[in-house]
Design an enzyme around this catalytic site. Structure first.
Site, mmCIF file in Angstrom:
data_model
loop_
_atom_site.group_PDB
_atom_site.id
_atom_site.type_symbol
_atom_site.label_atom_id
_atom_site.label_comp_id
_atom_site.label_asym_id
_atom_site.label_seq_id
_atom_site.Cartn_x
_atom_site.Cartn_y
_atom_site.Cartn_z
ATOM 1 N N SER A 20 15.994 -5.162 -13.813
ATOM 2 C CA SER A 20 15.684 -5.443 -12.403
ATOM 3 C C SER A 20 15.845 -6.920 -12.094
ATOM 4 O O SER A 20 16.116 -7.299 -10.955
ATOM 5 C CB SER A 20 14.254 -5.018 -12.075
ATOM 6 O OG SER A 20 14.157 -3.635 -11.914
ATOM 7 N N ASP B 176 14.568 -2.405 -2.366
ATOM 8 C CA ASP B 176 13.496 -2.589 -3.343
ATOM 9 C C ASP B 176 12.159 -2.233 -2.699
ATOM 10 O O ASP B 176 12.114 -1.347 -1.843
ATOM 11 C CB ASP B 176 13.523 -4.035 -3.860
ATOM 12 C CG ASP B 176 13.110 -4.137 -5.313
ATOM 13 O OD1 ASP B 176 11.946 -3.834 -5.624
ATOM 14 O OD2 ASP B 176 13.960 -4.518 -6.149
ATOM 15 N N HIS C 77 7.688 -6.585 -6.739
ATOM 16 C CA HIS C 77 9.011 -6.405 -7.342
ATOM 17 C C HIS C 77 10.131 -6.808 -6.387
ATOM 18 O O HIS C 77 11.067 -7.541 -6.764
ATOM 19 C CB HIS C 77 9.165 -4.946 -7.766
ATOM 20 C CG HIS C 77 10.332 -4.666 -8.645
ATOM 21 N ND1 HIS C 77 11.600 -4.420 -8.154
ATOM 22 C CD2 HIS C 77 10.434 -4.576 -9.998
ATOM 23 C CE1 HIS C 77 12.428 -4.190 -9.164
ATOM 24 N NE2 HIS C 77 11.751 -4.279 -10.291
#
Length: 742
Positions: free
Chosen positions: A529, A152, A215
Site C-alpha cells: 500500500s 482509498d 490509510h
C-alpha cells in the site's frame, strides 16, 4: 566606482530584457538561483546591510538598457551578502555564469544548494531531490498540473501535507467536485468524494470523504503530498516530509472502510475518476486472483488506460509465498515493496551479555533501558504468539515478553502484552519472514528481530535460571547496507491468472514509510500500500515530462530503466539474504531519473490487448473487458508471451527442442538519430537468438521490430532467468526474461 567594460557589457546582456542575442535554445537561458562570490572592492565600505543591497541594485540598474531601472534589477537579485562572503545570489542562466567566470572580478558561482532534514526519505532515496544536473523534480516541476486520483479510505482535510501554498488552480479539464466543507478543498486537494454506503434512492453516499482509518491520508500524501517541515514519528526520522510529486493535484475517492473495499464502490469511483479528468489512478488495495472479466480494478483500469490514464496498483501483502501477487492485468502497473537505506534500530541486550540488533522506533519519553525479566511461553501456541487473552494468568507484569509473529497483527500482540502488564515486547520473525524486519509505532517499547536471532534468544531463555533483557534504542540510522532489499510480505509471482506475463512489474519503497495520518500528524507504515503511491507519484512526474506518452509507454519507461543491484553493489536480496528473483522484484527497483529518459519504450494501445485477451477468454468475456463486441474466432489471438510487454516470460517443455519465438516492437523516444545493439545475459540451460542484433533510428517515435527465439539446451527444470538489453551510447533498455523449464 567605474565598472570594467566586459562586466558592463555582460550586465547589459543580462538585464536588457533578455534580447535575442542572449538567448540559446540549448536550455542555457533557463534562470536558476546562483550564489556569486566577487572580489571585495577597494576603497568601498558600507556600514549597514541596506547599503550593500543598494550598491548591488545600482550596479545592475546602471547596466540595464533602461537607465535607473532598479525594479528590474531587484527582480534578479535574491540576497546581498556582506559578513561571511562578498557577493550576491541572483537568478542567472548557466551561460551567463560561464561568461561571468572569465571576468577579473569574479571568484566563484554555483547553483544554490538545497538542504533537507530528511523524514519521508523516499524522495531522496529515489533520486528526486538532486539539485545539480537532471534532477527529476527540476525536470518535471514536481508534477505541477498533473492530477492523481487516490482510491482509498478518504482524506484528512486541513492536514499540512495538503496545503496548496504556491500551487495554481487545477487544469481546465478537471470536472470533479469536493464533498467536504467549502474551505477544506484547495488547489492541492482539488476533489473529495465518498462511495461508502451509497444511497441509491437519494443518489448520494451516506458517508463523507473524511478518513477514519489513516490509510488513505498516508497513501495520498506519499504520492503527492506537499513539503512539510518538522515531521517525525515519536522523534524518529525528523525532518521534511514530501510526496513523490509535491506539486501535483490530489483527488480523493473513498472506497474503503474498516470492513474492506466493495467492488462496486471501486468500480463506481473509477468511473467517476475517469469522467473527472484524473491523469493517474492509485489503488493500494487488492482482491486476490480474480479473472479480469470479474475484477472491478481490471475492468475499470482498462477503460482508464483507454482514456490515457495511468493506473498503479499494489502487488499484495501475502508474500513470500509464490502465486500470491494480485492486480495482475497487463494494463496495470503492479508494485512490490522493498526497503530504503534508512533503518530504525534497537538492540536487544540479554542478561548473559549477548546483544542482537532489531528494528525498533524510539520508546516513550523517559524510558529506562534497564534489565528486566524476560519471559516466553513455550509450548502454548496462543501464548507464544501473544493472541488475545492468551496471557491471562501468566505473570508478565513489569517484564519483557517474547512473542512469535503470525496469526495476529504486530500491534495486537503489543496491546495484548501491555494489557497483561508487560513492560516491553520482542517480536520474533517467522521462518518465512527470515531477516525482513519492520519498525512499528507500537503501544510499548518493542524490537522486531530476525528469525535466527529469535532462536538464539529462546535458547538463552531455556538455559538461564533468571533470563533478563533490556531494549536499547539506537534511533534513525542512514546508509543501511544492502539496500534496497525485498520485504518478506511483498506478494510474489507467478500470476495465477496470466502466468505468461511476469508480475509484479516493479518494486519501490514500502517499508517504514513516514507520511500523513489522521489522529497524529504523521505515522510510519509498511506494505505494498505504501510502495504503490510511490510509483503513482513517479508516473505523475513522467506524465508531466512527457504529456503525450501513453500509459503503456510510461510503464515501459519505469520497467526498462529499473536496477537490480543494491548499494553494496551486489544483487538485490530477499528476506533470506539470497538474490531476489524476478517473481519478487519484477523488472527491479524503480529509477525515476532514468525513467524520464528511457531511450526506447515498448508501447501498447488498448486495441493491442484484445488478441492477448482472446488467448485467455471467449469472445463474450473479452467484450466485458474491452466494452465492445469482439470476435475471438479469428486467427489473430496471441499467447501471453507475444504481447508487446517490457518483460518476457517463456515456457520451454521438456524433451522439446523446438524453439519458441516472440516478436517485440520498440519506439524511439530518445535522440532522433541513435543506434542500439543487443546484449544478452541468459542461463546455460537456454539458447537465445535475437534478429536483428542492431536497431537504428533516424527520428523520434520511429518504430523497429525484432524477434527473439528460445531453445532448451537439454536438462534442467524449474524457473531460470536472464535479461535482454538494447544498448546505445547513452541508454540501456533492459527487459527481464523469466523462463520456466518444464
Amino acid at each position: 566606482m567605474a565598472l570594467p567594460k566586459p562586466f558592463l557589457a555582460l550586465l547589459i546582456c543580462l538585464f536588457a530584457s533578455l534580447p535575442l542575442s542572449c538567448l540559446h535554445v540549448d536550455g542555457s537561458d533557463e534562470l536558476k538561483a546562483f550564489i556569486v562570490h566577487v572580489k571585495r572592492p577597494e576603497n568601498l565600505s558600507f556600514s549597514v546591510a541596506e547599503q550593500w543591497t543598494g550598491w548591488y541594485s545600482s550596479l545592475l540598474s546602471l547596466a540595464s538598457l533602461e537607465a535607473n531601472d532598479t525594479d528590474f534589477a531587484r527582480s534578479r537579485v535574491i540576497y546581498s551578502y556582506r559578513h561571511v562572503v562578498t557577493g550576491f545570489s541572483a537568478l542567472l542562466t548557466e551561460r551567463e555564469v560561464e561568461a561571468m567566470s572569465k571576468l577579473d572580478w569574479f571568484l566563484h558561482a554555483y547553483p544554490s544548494p538545497v538542504y533537507h532534514l530528511m523524514t519521508t526519505h523516499s524522495p531522496k532515496f529515489l533520486g528526486l531531490r538532486q539539485r545539480i544536473g537532471n534532477g527529476v523534480w527540476n525536470a518535471t516541476n514536481m508534477g505541477q498540473g498533473v492530477i492523481v486520483g487516490i482510491l482509498d479510505t478518504g482524506v484528512t482535510p486541513g492536514h499540512p501535507s495538503f496545503d496548496d501554498y504556491g500551487l495554481p488552480p487545477p487544469p481546465a479539464k478537471w470536472k470533479g467536485r469536493c464533498d467536504l466543507n467549502a474551505s477544506a478543498c484547495n488547489n492541492k486537494l482539488i476533489g473529495a468524494r465518498s462511495f461508502i454506503n451509497y444511497d441509491a434512492v437519494r443518489r448520494r453516499p451516506t458517508d463523507t470523504p473524511i478518513d477514519d482509518e489513516g490509510h488513505g491520508t498516508h497513501t495520498a500524501s506519499t504520492a503527492a503530498g506537499a513539503l512539510v517541515k518538522h515531521a517525525d514519528v515519536d522523534g524518529n526520522a525528523r525532518g521534511v516530509a514530501a510526496g513523490v510529486a509535491p506539486r501535483a493535484h490530489i483527488a480523493i475517492y473513498k472506497v474503503c472502510s474498516e470492513i474492506g473495499c466493495a467492488g462496486y464502490d471501486i468500480l463506481a469511483a473509477m468511473d467517476a475518476a475517469v469522467a473527472d479528468g484524473v491523469d493517474v489512478l492509485s489503488l493500494s488495495l487488492g482482491g486476490g486472483s480474480i479473472p479480469f472479466h470479474s475484477d472491478p480494478v481490471a475492468l475499470g483500469g482498462f477503460e482508464a488506460i483507454n482514456k490515457g490514464i495511468f493506473v498503479s496498483c499494489s502487488a499484495g501483502n501475502s508474500g513470500p509465498d509464490p502465486y500470491t501477487v494480485t492486480n495482475v492485468a497487463p494494463w496495470l502497473l503492479t508494485v512490490g515493496a522493498s526497503t530504503m537505506d534508512r533503518s530504525f534500530l534497537g538492540t536487544v541486550k540479554l542478561g548473559d551479555g549477548q546483544e542482537w540488533e532489531g528494528a525498533s522506533l524510539n520508546p516513550p519519553r523517559n524510558f529506562d533501558s534497564k534489565m528486566l525479566p524476560l519471559v516466553y511461553v513455550a509450548g502454548d501456541a496462543a501464548a507464544s504468539h501473544c493472541l488475545n487473552d492468551s496471557l491471562n494468568g501468566v505473570d508478565v507484569r513489569g517484564k519483557i515478553v517474547l512473542c512469535d509473529r503470525g496469526d495476529n497483527s504486530r500491534l495486537e500482540k503489543a496491546q495484548v502484552v501491555k494489557s497483561a502488564g508487560g513492560a516491553g515486547i520482542i517480536l520474533v520473525n517467522t521462518p518465512e519472514d527470515a531477516y525482513s524486519t519492520i519498525a512499528d509505532p507500537l503501544v510499548l517499547p518493542a524490537s522486531n528481530v530476525p528469525y535466527v536471532v529469535g532462536l538464539k534468544i529462546k535458547a538463552y531463555i531455556n538455559s538461564a535460571s533468571a533470563p533478563a533483557a533490556s531494549l536499547v534504542f539506537n534511533g534513525t540510522v542512514m546508509h543501511t547496507p544492502h539496500s534496497p532489499s525485498m520485504a518478506s510480505f511483498s506478494s510474489r509471482g507467478p500470476s495465477q491468472i496470466t502466468p505468461g506475463i511476469l508480475k509484479p512489474d516493479i518494486t519501490g519503497p514500502g517499508v517504514n514509510i513516514l507520511a500523513a495520518w489522521t489522529i497524529q500528524k504523521f505515522n510510519m507504515n509498511s506494505g505494498t500500500s505504501m510502495s504503490c503511491p510511490h510509483l503513482s507519484g513517479i508516473a505523475a512526474l513522467i506524465k508531466k515530462a512527457h504529456p503525450d506518452w501513453s500509459p503503456a509507454a510510461i510503464k515501459s519507461a519505469i520497467m526498462t530503466t529499473a536496477y537490480v543491484t543494491d548499494n553494496s553493489r551486489g544483487p538485490i536480496l530477499d528476506e533470506r539474504h539470497l538474490p531476489a528473483d524476478f517473481f519478487a522484484i519484477g523488472a527491479g527497483h524503480v529509477n525515476p531519473r532514468k525513467a524520464i529518459d528511457p531511450g526506447l519504450v515498448y508501447d501498447l494501445t488498448p486495441q493491442d490487448y484484445i488478441p492477448y485477451l482472446c488467448g485467455l477468454y471467449e469472445s463474450s468475456l473479452v467484450e466485458v473487458i474491452v466494452g465492445r463486441p469482439v470476435d475471438c474466432s479469428s486467427p489473430n489471438s496471441i499467447s501471453e508471451g507475444e504481447l508487446n510487454y517490457p518483460s518476457i516470460s517463456v515456457t520451454l517443455p521438456a524433451n522439446n527442442l523446438t524453439s519458441v519465438r516472440y516478436r517485440r516492437t520498440v519506439t524511439n523516444v530518445g535522440k532522433p538519430t541513435s543506434t542500439y545493439r543487443v546484449k544478452l545475459d541468459l542461463p546455460k540451460e537456454v539458447s537465445v537468438r535475437v534478429t536483428p542484433t542492431k536497431l537504428s533510428f533516424n527520428e523520434v517515435n520511429q518504430k523497429r521490430r525484432f524477434s527473439i527465439s528460445f531453445r532448451r539446451n537439454g536438462g534442467g527444470s524449474g524457473a531460470v532467468q536472464g535479461q535482454l538489453l538494447w544498448v546505445s551510447g547513452k541508454h540501456v533498455v533492459r527487459s527481464p526474461i523469466s523462463i520456466r523449464l518444464e
